[in-house]
Write a protein that holds these residues in place. Structure first.
Motif, PDB file in Angstrom:
ATOM      1  N   THR A 106      46.787  33.908  49.292  1.00 50.37           N
ATOM      2  CA  THR A 106      46.564  35.317  48.957  1.00 50.37           C
ATOM      3  C   THR A 106      47.706  35.810  48.073  1.00 50.37           C
ATOM      4  N   SER A 108      49.864  39.363  47.824  1.00 49.42           N
ATOM      5  CA  SER A 108      50.095  40.708  48.357  1.00 49.42           C
ATOM      6  C   SER A 108      50.337  41.680  47.217  1.00 49.42           C
ATOM      7  N   ASP A 109      50.298  42.963  47.531  1.00 47.04           N
ATOM      8  CA  ASP A 109      50.546  43.981  46.502  1.00 47.04           C
ATOM      9  C   ASP A 109      51.960  43.866  45.941  1.00 47.04           C
TER      10      ASP A 109
END
Length: 182
Positions: A106, A108-109
């Motif tokens: 993933t 993340s921001d």
């Protein structure tokens, strides 16, 4: 010779059988095309699952829009979209998304922001350097990029907002791919 003679005598029967099979084949495909019924394989399969034709058409439309946008920026006529390349890219994305999910890859921001702005050990993305260079210093200016991102996010024009979402998806997927192959 006797067999060839018998075949010649019964040639009308062979023509009827071959003609009937040909008509059945053509009508079968015609009915599939007119009713929209897919075969058991659909438009294509990946991991035994049918590929959604609407998703593929969306990918083709996106590639076409991107080609037109680039052609406008370069003041050239847009090149036709190579559907085989779009198909290969589409299938690669389907396979990689499944791999990302299985491995828990993933972005993340915070990681996305660091990746986008070239912070925390990330190099500045080369295509962003070209568009957001300070005219005085000739160096990448993070504040120019931040201003453009904020402008696109808060725009009242849904097309500009969609361009930002598409760009963000592109860079998130690019970062996932970098992590996966590293």
């Amino acid at each position: 010779m006797a067999i060839i003679g018998k075949i010649r005598d019964k040639s009308w029967l062979i023509l009827i059988i071959v003609g009937g099979a040909l008509v059945a084949f053509i009508l079968g495909d015609y009915q599939k095309g007119s009713t929209g019924v897919e075969s058991k394989y659909g438009f294509g399969t990946v991991y035994g699952e049918k590929v959604n034709i609407d998703d593929f058409n969306t990918a083709i439309n996106t590639a076409d829009e991107n080609a037109r946008r680039v052609a406008r920026q370069q003041q050239q006529a847009p090149a036709p979209v190579d559907q085989a390349k779009v198909w290969a890219s589409f299938i690669e994305n389907v396979v990689l998304e499944r791999e990302y999910e299985a491995l828990g890859v993933t972005v993340s921001d915070d990681e996305f922001d660091a990746y986008l702005y070239g912070q925390e050990g990330f190099d500045v993305i080369p295509e962003l350097v070209q568009g957001f260079t300070d005219s005085i210093t000739g160096m990448f200016n993070e504040k120019l990029l931040q201003a453009r991102v904020e402008e696109m996010e808060s725009s009242d024009d849904p097309e500009i907002q969609q361009q930002w979402l598409d760009s963000k998806d592109y860079y998130v997927n690019r970062r996932k791919q970098e992590k996966y192959f590293a």
